[in-house]
Scaffold this motif. Structure first.
Motif, PDB file in Angstrom:
ATOM      1  N   ALA A 138      32.879  29.913 -58.773  1.00 27.71           N
ATOM      2  CA  ALA A 138      31.477  29.495 -58.694  1.00 27.71           C
ATOM      3  C   ALA A 138      31.401  28.126 -58.031  1.00 27.71           C
ATOM      4  O   ALA A 138      32.401  27.423 -57.932  1.00 27.71           O
ATOM      5  CB  ALA A 138      30.884  29.426 -60.099  1.00 27.71           C
ATOM      6  N   GLN A 141      42.094  27.524 -55.851  1.00 29.45           N
ATOM      7  CA  GLN A 141      43.546  27.585 -56.051  1.00 29.45           C
ATOM      8  C   GLN A 141      44.255  27.614 -54.703  1.00 29.45           C
ATOM      9  O   GLN A 141      43.803  28.276 -53.767  1.00 29.45           O
ATOM     10  CB  GLN A 141      43.921  28.864 -56.813  1.00 29.45           C
ATOM     11  CG  GLN A 141      43.547  28.850 -58.281  1.00 29.45           C
ATOM     12  CD  GLN A 141      44.458  27.914 -59.059  1.00 29.45           C
ATOM     13  OE1 GLN A 141      45.681  27.991 -58.972  1.00 29.45           O
ATOM     14  NE2 GLN A 141      43.853  27.004 -59.813  1.00 29.45           N
ATOM     15  N   GLY A 200      31.169  24.386 -57.328  1.00 33.78           N
ATOM     16  CA  GLY A 200      31.597  23.260 -58.149  1.00 33.78           C
ATOM     17  C   GLY A 200      32.890  23.501 -58.901  1.00 33.78           C
ATOM     18  O   GLY A 200      33.462  22.575 -59.468  1.00 33.78           O
ATOM     19  N   GLU A 201      33.367  24.760 -58.916  1.00 32.23           N
ATOM     20  CA  GLU A 201      34.644  25.044 -59.592  1.00 32.23           C
ATOM     21  C   GLU A 201      35.799  24.817 -58.636  1.00 32.23           C
ATOM     22  O   GLU A 201      35.681  25.064 -57.439  1.00 32.23           O
ATOM     23  CB  GLU A 201      34.679  26.499 -60.083  1.00 32.23           C
ATOM     24  CG  GLU A 201      34.034  26.687 -61.437  1.00 32.23           C
ATOM     25  CD  GLU A 201      34.190  28.120 -61.952  1.00 32.23           C
ATOM     26  OE1 GLU A 201      35.236  28.745 -61.659  1.00 32.23           O
ATOM     27  OE2 GLU A 201      33.269  28.603 -62.623  1.00 32.23           O
ATOM     28  N   LEU A 202      36.938  24.391 -59.188  1.00 30.59           N
ATOM     29  CA  LEU A 202      38.112  24.172 -58.349  1.00 30.59           C
ATOM     30  C   LEU A 202      38.667  25.510 -57.866  1.00 30.59           C
ATOM     31  O   LEU A 202      38.619  26.518 -58.577  1.00 30.59           O
ATOM     32  CB  LEU A 202      39.201  23.434 -59.130  1.00 30.59           C
ATOM     33  CG  LEU A 202      38.994  21.924 -59.303  1.00 30.59           C
ATOM     34  CD1 LEU A 202      40.076  21.341 -60.182  1.00 30.59           C
ATOM     35  CD2 LEU A 202      38.965  21.205 -57.955  1.00 30.59           C
ATOM     36  N   GLY A 258      36.950  28.400 -55.468  1.00 32.09           N
ATOM     37  CA  GLY A 258      36.571  28.569 -56.875  1.00 32.09           C
ATOM     38  C   GLY A 258      35.596  29.718 -57.040  1.00 32.09           C
ATOM     39  O   GLY A 258      34.883  30.088 -56.097  1.00 32.09           O
ATOM     40  N   ALA A 281      40.064  21.375 -54.460  1.00 33.58           N
ATOM     41  CA  ALA A 281      38.669  21.565 -54.080  1.00 33.58           C
ATOM     42  C   ALA A 281      38.700  22.329 -52.761  1.00 33.58           C
ATOM     43  O   ALA A 281      39.378  21.916 -51.823  1.00 33.58           O
ATOM     44  CB  ALA A 281      37.986  20.219 -53.906  1.00 33.58           C
ATOM     45  N   ASP A 314      45.702  23.330 -58.188  1.00 35.14           N
ATOM     46  CA  ASP A 314      44.240  23.224 -58.156  1.00 35.14           C
ATOM     47  C   ASP A 314      43.824  22.456 -56.909  1.00 35.14           C
ATOM     48  O   ASP A 314      44.484  21.486 -56.530  1.00 35.14           O
ATOM     49  CB  ASP A 314      43.732  22.440 -59.374  1.00 35.14           C
ATOM     50  CG  ASP A 314      43.814  23.260 -60.649  1.00 35.14           C
ATOM     51  OD1 ASP A 314      43.873  24.510 -60.552  1.00 35.14           O
ATOM     52  OD2 ASP A 314      43.816  22.670 -61.738  1.00 35.14           O
TER      53      ASP A 314
END
Length: 252
Positions: free
Chosen positions: A167, A173, A169-171, A165, A193, A191
């Motif tokens: 940033a 790809q 905490g963002e998922l 991700g 983690a 998506d």
């Protein structure tokens, strides 16, 4: 003998037998290594390209430690007939006759054991990884199945590209892709983690589908090292199951 809940045993068998070799050139690898320990059973199978290891804790803790190799075919047959069992299945190893006996409500199954030493599979399980992705098992399996259709005429290669991700905490790809000379490209974006840096790896389409097909939890984790080290698949929060797939080497 040792007693097993039929559903547990059936699930264990289904998670390992498919990884055994079908080719008789290395008879040992057509078997499943069964390690009985106090309150614990571990089943493992490998065909040299992938490895499945499943451990379960047992109610009965009085087992003498024992290692045997049971033909995968015999275990697959056991799983097939265990479906409608309600009573525990008991397992007896007759060392003097080199046999294993499975006692069910209406039938007994007997199989010869395979002689020899099973390879030490613990040495090929990677101890660390660079990148770990966690994603929806069904979505990943669906993407793998679509890619497999395209991979047929392209050496059966499915490529997996992982981007973390933007940033914290963002998922991230994950792209699952295959190239067909006839039909062009197929790419699925999922998506996930992602912990660790971006990376890519290629797997045999069938092995990828097989691995995801036996993971019964909602989410799966995949640990990756280098593009030439094995990928490690595990169910998230679903028992002690580890499945390892050797990558395919791709030329750019």
């Amino acid at each position: 003998g040792m007693e097993f809940a039929p559903e547990t045993l059936r699930q264990m068998i289904n998670q390992v037998t498919f990884a055994a070799a079908v080719d008789e050139s290395r008879p040992i690898l057509t078997g499943v290594a069964a390690r009985f320990e106090p309150a614990k059973l571990t089943l493992a199978a490998t065909d040299g390209f992938r490895l499945s290891v499943r451990t379960a804790t047992l109610e009965d803790g009085s087992v003498q430690p024992l290692n045997v190799i049971i033909p995968a075919r015999a275990l697959a047959e056991l799983a097939r007939v265990a479906g409608d069992q309600s009573e525990p299945i008991s397992v007896h190893i007759a060392r003097n006759r080199n046999q294993v006996l499975f006692h069910l409500q209406s039938v007994d199954l007997v199989s010869q054991l395979i002689d020899g030493n099973f390879p030490d599979y613990n040495t090929i399980i990677p101890k660390s990884s660079n990148t770990r992705l966690t994603l929806d098992t069904r979505a990943f399996l669906a993407a793998a199945k679509r890619a497999a259709l395209f991979a047929r005429d392209g050496a059966n290669i499915v490529r997996i590209k992982v981007e973390p991700g933007a940033a914290a905490g963002e998922l991230g790809q994950v792209s699952v892709s295959a190239v067909s000379t006839e039909y062009g490209d197929n790419v699925s974006q999922l998506d996930a983690a992602v912990e660790g840096p971006s990376t890519e790896i290629a797997f045999n389409a069938k092995y990828l589908q097989d691995a995801l097909g036996v993971i019964e939890t909602q989410q799966v984790s995949l640990d990756l090292g280098t593009p030439s080290s094995p990928g490690v698949f595990k169910p998230v929060g679903g028992g002690e199951f580890t499945h390892i797939v050797m990558p395919m080497h791709i030329t750019r």
